[in-house]
Structure formats: structure tokens, C-alpha cells
Motif scaffolding. Sequence first.
Motif, PDB file in Angstrom:
ATOM      1  N   ILE A 165      65.530  58.554  37.796  1.00  0.00           N
ATOM      2  CA  ILE A 165      66.444  59.232  38.725  1.00  0.00           C
ATOM      3  C   ILE A 165      67.575  58.277  39.087  1.00  0.00           C
ATOM      4  O   ILE A 165      67.325  57.130  39.460  1.00  0.00           O
ATOM      5  CB  ILE A 165      65.678  59.685  39.986  1.00  0.00           C
ATOM      6  CG1 ILE A 165      64.585  60.686  39.591  1.00  0.00           C
ATOM      7  CG2 ILE A 165      66.632  60.294  41.005  1.00  0.00           C
ATOM      8  CD1 ILE A 165      63.700  61.100  40.736  1.00  0.00           C
ATOM      9  N   PRO A 166      68.833  58.696  39.003  1.00  0.00           N
ATOM     10  CA  PRO A 166      69.970  57.798  39.280  1.00  0.00           C
ATOM     11  C   PRO A 166      69.894  57.176  40.678  1.00  0.00           C
ATOM     12  O   PRO A 166      69.596  57.869  41.662  1.00  0.00           O
ATOM     13  CB  PRO A 166      71.189  58.719  39.149  1.00  0.00           C
ATOM     14  CG  PRO A 166      70.728  59.831  38.273  1.00  0.00           C
ATOM     15  CD  PRO A 166      69.276  60.033  38.583  1.00  0.00           C
ATOM     16  N   GLU A 167      70.182  55.883  40.734  1.00  0.00           N
ATOM     17  CA  GLU A 167      70.156  55.184  42.016  1.00  0.00           C
ATOM     18  C   GLU A 167      71.289  55.642  42.932  1.00  0.00           C
ATOM     19  O   GLU A 167      71.195  55.496  44.159  1.00  0.00           O
ATOM     20  CB  GLU A 167      70.262  53.675  41.783  1.00  0.00           C
ATOM     21  CG  GLU A 167      69.082  53.077  41.034  1.00  0.00           C
ATOM     22  CD  GLU A 167      69.217  51.580  40.873  1.00  0.00           C
ATOM     23  OE1 GLU A 167      70.195  51.005  41.428  1.00  0.00           O
ATOM     24  OE2 GLU A 167      68.365  50.974  40.195  1.00  0.00           O
ATOM     25  N   SER A 168      72.333  56.198  42.352  1.00  0.00           N
ATOM     26  CA  SER A 168      73.474  56.642  43.160  1.00  0.00           C
ATOM     27  C   SER A 168      73.071  57.736  44.139  1.00  0.00           C
ATOM     28  O   SER A 168      73.659  57.846  45.229  1.00  0.00           O
ATOM     29  CB  SER A 168      74.598  57.135  42.255  1.00  0.00           C
ATOM     30  OG  SER A 168      74.134  58.177  41.400  1.00  0.00           O
ATOM     31  N   SER A 172      73.792  57.347  48.100  1.00  0.00           N
ATOM     32  CA  SER A 172      74.581  58.325  48.861  1.00  0.00           C
ATOM     33  C   SER A 172      73.771  58.895  50.018  1.00  0.00           C
ATOM     34  O   SER A 172      74.314  59.170  51.101  1.00  0.00           O
ATOM     35  CB  SER A 172      75.057  59.446  47.942  1.00  0.00           C
ATOM     36  OG  SER A 172      73.947  60.133  47.368  1.00  0.00           O
ATOM     37  N   ALA A 173      72.447  59.074  49.808  1.00  0.00           N
ATOM     38  CA  ALA A 173      71.599  59.589  50.875  1.00  0.00           C
ATOM     39  C   ALA A 173      71.490  58.584  52.012  1.00  0.00           C
ATOM     40  O   ALA A 173      71.510  58.950  53.201  1.00  0.00           O
ATOM     41  CB  ALA A 173      70.214  59.920  50.328  1.00  0.00           C
ATOM     42  N   ALA A 178      69.924  58.950  55.648  1.00  0.00           N
ATOM     43  CA  ALA A 178      68.556  59.325  55.262  1.00  0.00           C
ATOM     44  C   ALA A 178      67.672  58.091  55.170  1.00  0.00           C
ATOM     45  O   ALA A 178      68.097  57.018  54.721  1.00  0.00           O
ATOM     46  CB  ALA A 178      68.572  60.056  53.927  1.00  0.00           C
ATOM     47  N   GLY A 179      66.419  58.233  55.612  1.00  0.00           N
ATOM     48  CA  GLY A 179      65.445  57.158  55.510  1.00  0.00           C
ATOM     49  C   GLY A 179      64.610  57.304  54.254  1.00  0.00           C
ATOM     50  O   GLY A 179      64.810  58.206  53.436  1.00  0.00           O
ATOM     51  N   ASP A 180      63.632  56.411  54.104  1.00  0.00           N
ATOM     52  CA  ASP A 180      62.792  56.422  52.905  1.00  0.00           C
ATOM     53  C   ASP A 180      61.988  57.707  52.778  1.00  0.00           C
ATOM     54  O   ASP A 180      61.820  58.237  51.671  1.00  0.00           O
ATOM     55  CB  ASP A 180      61.844  55.216  52.918  1.00  0.00           C
ATOM     56  CG  ASP A 180      62.586  53.908  52.670  1.00  0.00           C
ATOM     57  OD1 ASP A 180      63.435  53.882  51.771  1.00  0.00           O
ATOM     58  OD2 ASP A 180      62.321  52.913  53.374  1.00  0.00           O
ATOM     59  N   TRP A 181      61.444  58.212  53.910  1.00  0.00           N
ATOM     60  CA  TRP A 181      60.645  59.435  53.837  1.00  0.00           C
ATOM     61  C   TRP A 181      61.496  60.620  53.401  1.00  0.00           C
ATOM     62  O   TRP A 181      61.074  61.441  52.585  1.00  0.00           O
ATOM     63  CB  TRP A 181      59.996  59.735  55.184  1.00  0.00           C
ATOM     64  CG  TRP A 181      58.949  58.753  55.574  1.00  0.00           C
ATOM     65  CD1 TRP A 181      59.046  57.783  56.517  1.00  0.00           C
ATOM     66  CD2 TRP A 181      57.628  58.640  55.013  1.00  0.00           C
ATOM     67  NE1 TRP A 181      57.873  57.066  56.580  1.00  0.00           N
ATOM     68  CE2 TRP A 181      56.986  57.566  55.670  1.00  0.00           C
ATOM     69  CE3 TRP A 181      56.932  59.334  54.028  1.00  0.00           C
ATOM     70  CZ2 TRP A 181      55.683  57.181  55.377  1.00  0.00           C
ATOM     71  CZ3 TRP A 181      55.643  58.950  53.723  1.00  0.00           C
ATOM     72  CH2 TRP A 181      55.027  57.889  54.391  1.00  0.00           C
ATOM     73  N   ILE A 187      64.553  64.265  47.943  1.00  0.00           N
ATOM     74  CA  ILE A 187      65.418  63.943  46.803  1.00  0.00           C
ATOM     75  C   ILE A 187      64.591  63.553  45.580  1.00  0.00           C
ATOM     76  O   ILE A 187      64.689  64.179  44.519  1.00  0.00           O
ATOM     77  CB  ILE A 187      66.399  62.798  47.161  1.00  0.00           C
ATOM     78  CG1 ILE A 187      67.327  63.238  48.293  1.00  0.00           C
ATOM     79  CG2 ILE A 187      67.201  62.392  45.927  1.00  0.00           C
ATOM     80  CD1 ILE A 187      68.283  62.169  48.755  1.00  0.00           C
ATOM     81  N   ILE A 188      63.759  62.524  45.713  1.00  0.00           N
ATOM     82  CA  ILE A 188      63.040  61.989  44.561  1.00  0.00           C
ATOM     83  C   ILE A 188      62.011  62.980  44.030  1.00  0.00           C
ATOM     84  O   ILE A 188      62.000  63.294  42.827  1.00  0.00           O
ATOM     85  CB  ILE A 188      62.346  60.661  44.933  1.00  0.00           C
ATOM     86  CG1 ILE A 188      63.369  59.630  45.423  1.00  0.00           C
ATOM     87  CG2 ILE A 188      61.569  60.118  43.733  1.00  0.00           C
ATOM     88  CD1 ILE A 188      64.386  59.237  44.386  1.00  0.00           C
ATOM     89  N   MET A 189      61.137  63.473  44.897  1.00  0.00           N
ATOM     90  CA  MET A 189      60.074  64.356  44.430  1.00  0.00           C
ATOM     91  C   MET A 189      60.592  65.673  43.847  1.00  0.00           C
ATOM     92  O   MET A 189      60.090  66.121  42.805  1.00  0.00           O
ATOM     93  CB  MET A 189      59.071  64.604  45.554  1.00  0.00           C
ATOM     94  CG  MET A 189      58.243  63.376  45.906  1.00  0.00           C
ATOM     95  SD  MET A 189      57.025  63.649  47.210  1.00  0.00           S
ATOM     96  CE  MET A 189      55.934  64.840  46.429  1.00  0.00           C
TER      97      MET A 189
END
Length: 289
Positions: A165-168, A172-173, A178-181, A187-189
Motif C-alpha cells: 500500500i503506498p506510503e503517501s 496524507s492521513a 489521523a492516528g494509527d488506529w 485505510i490499510i485494512m
Amino acid sequence: MKKRNLGEGVFQICNGLVLLLVSLVTLYPFLYVIFASFSDPLKLMGNSSLLLKPLGFSLGAYKKVFLNPSIYSGYMNTVFYVTVGTLVNILATCMAAYVLSRKQFMLRRVLTIMFIFTMYFSGGLIPGYLLIKDLGMINSRLSLILPGAVSTFNLMIMITGFEGIPESLEESARIDGAGDWTILFRIIMPLAKPTIMVILLYYAVGHWNAWFHAMIYLRDADKMPLQIFLRDILTRSQLGAMTGQTDVEDVGQTIKYATIIVSTVPILCVYPFIQKHFVKGVMIGAVKE
């Protein structure tokens, strides 16, 4: 469109025949089990050729399986272990994969090596039992859920999927606050859905087929999964056939096939819903630019 020449046509025909043969070879064992489970036991014993249809028709093996009252509680327990266990597996694996896929995390390499170490070396059965005992999880449903919350093999697949998944998107989040959760769950899931669905299938099948840890850690029959009861039915039928007990000898040859069908068909029904994600999920990370 160019017309196919004769060589291409012959190749396509041969290729189709080979694939058809491979499909039949793969499918036949399952069809054999289905036909044998509905066959008359005496006719099945005397058959030495290919089984292309049920030999006679008998539901005696299925009656022996479903007349056991423990089967239904076993089904409910297995559904519980599959549902709750898979949920815990997915959450734990996703959280671990998220941490270990972040390149800025300093302990990433050390923790990854520690996880990989467990793939090749383990404490063994006795230390594992003593650990579960010291944690107070003997005869507890948690003993079938928490100890195997994260599979290292599945974790490595998940890490590869998250790294694709792009780090960008994360950057941007974070700029938006946005926090890690939030990044993980929103976004990631969602973007790693194909990988997650494949890992979900792996975990679900593992929980559905599990019986060894239940035999070791559980004591109460009302907590046992389905596989334990099916194993007991199969063992009793084999012992009864060996000792000549007529109430089980007449279905002793077909009951083993009936237990396979009873324990396999429900989990097979899950696969069509995940099939569209399967190839894409397992291929993530196979090609690097």
C-alpha cells in the motif's frame, strides 16, 4: 483478429484435454467419498473397481452420525470457535502486520526475526501444556483461541500485503490528523481486503479442522468441537467392526466417509464467497517493480 493456424488449434485442444484430466483427477477423490457415504456397506466392501455412482443406497452411516446428541453441541461449539477465533486471529494479525510493516519502526527487524524464529522452533507439547495451565486456561474455551492468535506464516503474508500500500496514503492521513488506529482500520485494512480474505479463510479452515488442542486442554464435553465427536464416532465404529458388534459393523465401512462429508461440506460452502479475492490475495507481493 488473426485467424488461428492449425498448430494453435491443436495446442488449445490438447491443453483443454489435459486440464480436464487434471480436474477429474482432482475431483474424483471427493466424488468417491460422497458416493461411498451413500453406498450399501456390503456392496462397497465387495467393490474393487472405480466408484462412479453409489452402490445401492443407504443412509445408515449418516443416521449413526446424527443420532449422536453430541453432534449438535459440537456443531455449535465449532461455529463459536470458528467465528470468535477467526475474528481474534484477523485483528491480532492485522495489528501485528501494521506495526511490522512500518519502515520507521526501530524494532521492526528484531521483532520480525523473533516471529520468524517461532516458525522453526517451538517449546513442544509439554511446555505448551504447562504454559496454558499456569495461565489458568485449562478446560477453557480461550485455550483454543488465544494461544494461536497469530500464525507467523499468515503474518508474513499480511505484512507483504500492507507493504504494497503506498506510503503517501498514510502520510496524507497523518497530515489530516489521523492516528494509527484510524489509518489501520479505515485505510490499510480496506485496501488490503483481498489479503485479509485469504488469511481469514486460512484461519477459519484451521479452526474448523482443529481437534488436537481440544483433546488436550478441554475436559467438559459441552465445550468440545465437532471434530472430537466425529473422531469418537469413527473410532467406535472401527472398534465395533473389529470386535464383530453388529450394530456398527453394518455401517463400519461407510461411516468414515460420512464423517468426512459432515465435517467438510460446511466449510466448503464458505469458499465461493472468498474465491474472487483468493488469487489476488495470495499473489500480492509476488511481483516487485
